[in-house]
Design a protein around this motif. Structure first.
Motif, PDB file in Angstrom:
ATOM      1  N   VAL A   1      53.296  37.173  43.293  1.00 36.28           N
ATOM      2  CA  VAL A   1      53.221  38.538  42.764  1.00 36.28           C
ATOM      3  C   VAL A   1      54.022  38.676  41.470  1.00 36.28           C
ATOM      4  O   VAL A   1      53.597  39.334  40.528  1.00 36.28           O
ATOM      5  CB  VAL A   1      53.742  39.522  43.842  1.00 36.28           C
TER       6      VAL A   1
ATOM      7  N   HIS B   1      51.580  46.231  38.704  1.00 37.69           N
ATOM      8  CA  HIS B   1      52.823  46.752  39.278  1.00 37.69           C
ATOM      9  C   HIS B   1      53.140  48.127  38.702  1.00 37.69           C
ATOM     10  O   HIS B   1      52.881  48.379  37.523  1.00 37.69           O
ATOM     11  CB  HIS B   1      53.996  45.812  38.948  1.00 37.69           C
TER      12      HIS B   1
ATOM     13  N   HIS C   1      53.057  47.077  44.182  1.00 35.84           N
ATOM     14  CA  HIS C   1      52.208  45.999  43.665  1.00 35.84           C
ATOM     15  C   HIS C   1      50.798  46.238  44.194  1.00 35.84           C
ATOM     16  O   HIS C   1      50.619  46.480  45.386  1.00 35.84           O
ATOM     17  CB  HIS C   1      52.707  44.640  44.164  1.00 35.84           C
TER      18      HIS C   1
ATOM     19  N   ASP D   1      52.105  37.911  38.582  1.00 34.87           N
ATOM     20  CA  ASP D   1      50.900  38.761  38.437  1.00 34.87           C
ATOM     21  C   ASP D   1      49.656  38.190  39.113  1.00 34.87           C
ATOM     22  O   ASP D   1      48.538  38.460  38.681  1.00 34.87           O
ATOM     23  CB  ASP D   1      50.576  39.037  36.956  1.00 34.87           C
TER      24      ASP D   1
END
Ligand SMILES: [Zn+2]
Ligand SMILES: [Zn+2]
Length: 299
Positions: free
Chosen positions: A175, A189, A212, A178
């Motif tokens: 995460v 985000h 997220h 990305d």
């Protein structure tokens, strides 16, 4: 930027069509037998007759009908036999891992860590494939993340907590770069300062929350700011060099930044600065609303 590649074929099977194919016991058996067939640890394509025998069906015509229905959606022809396509492999693994069928609930058990709010000993529960670490006294939430039932099979509290920590950290790592941990599409985000929090989940985060979300598979979850930032490519080398334990210790015990030290330094556009402490070193990191790192400064 490099040129986009050429996609030679982009097609998708309607979901209702794919799932309606599975409403038949024999077809599920075919998927399981194809998944089970191995040569050493490698998948082994099964010839028609062997597959039919393994599924224990004597009527060759009926068997062939159901096999053909699965073809090109979950199953492929490979040389002399049949094997699983990628969607078939995902389905096979989800069935074997009890992902659709497990309903395990674990009663609260002690976690060897103290509540950051009131110093009571934390405890964990497992229900609906979700592991939650919470303070039984003040209710503070220390950790909440989905955990596949495979982690619970051992009945060993330490192994379960360790698996939950590793599993969540694996996702934080993707995460922070990305990438959606579920579908590998792009993850976005939203940094939410304290006074803009709306949901209960955002409010449970100490300091600014980060939501997220993936616009492709709709995966969505919420973290606090330091726990995801330590995996950000601009910050990770600093943490790894000065305090690698921060990247592996249980997430409910790690303390890289006092939430009270996180400062909102601008509103339009949003700028949030956190002093991240790793060993004796400190790195001040400034992010914007989309979690892009705008500045880092050794302090
Ligand atoms: Zn507490
Ligand atoms: Zn996704």
């Amino acid at each position: 930027m490099t040129d986009a590649f050429q996609v030679s074929e982009r097609r998708s099977v309607p979901p209702a069509e794919a799932f309606s194919l599975l409403g038949n016991e024999l077809r599920v058996s075919i998927l399981l037998e194809l998944g089970d067939a191995k040569e050493g640890s490698q998948p082994r394509p099964l010839p028609f007759e062997e597959l039919r025998r393994r599924c224990d069906v004597s009527d060759s015509g009926r068997f062939n009908y159901h096999l053909q229905e699965l073809l090109d959606v979950f199953v492929r022809e490979e040389g002399e036999g049949y094997g699983l396509l990628y969607p078939g492999v995902i389905l096979y693994q989800a069935i074997k891992a009890d992902s659709f069928t497990d309903r395990t609930t674990v009663e609260p058990f002690p976690v060897d860590a103290d509540c950051p709010e009131c110093d009571a000993e934390l405890e964990a529960t497992y229900r609906n494939s979700m592991l939650v670490v919470r303070c039984p006294d003040c209710g503070a939430l220390a950790f909440k993340y989905h955990l596949p039932p495979g982690a619970i099979r051992s009945n060993d509290p330490d192994a379960v907590l360790s698996a939950a920590n590793v599993y969540a950290r694996r996702d934080l790592l993707t995460v922070a770069s990305d990438v959606c941990p579920t579908c590998a599409s792009e993850m976005y985000h939203d940094v939410v300062p304290d006074d803009e929090k709306s949901s209960e989940l955002e409010q449970a985060m100490p300091g600014p929350a980060v939501v997220h979300h993936c616009s492709y598979c709709k995966n969505f979850f919420c973290t606090d700011l330091p726990e995801v930032l330590i995996y950000h490519p601009d910050v990770f080398p600093f943490v790894a060099a000065n305090a690698p334990d921060l990247l592996t210790d249980s997430l409910w015990t790690v303390d890289v930044c006092d939430p009270d030290d996180i400062a909102v330094e601008g509103r339009d556009p949003l700028r949030v600065t956190l002093p991240l402490r790793a060993g004796d070193e400190r790195l001040d990191v400034t992010v914007d609303r989309s979690l892009t790192v705008r500045d880092t400064e050794r302090a």
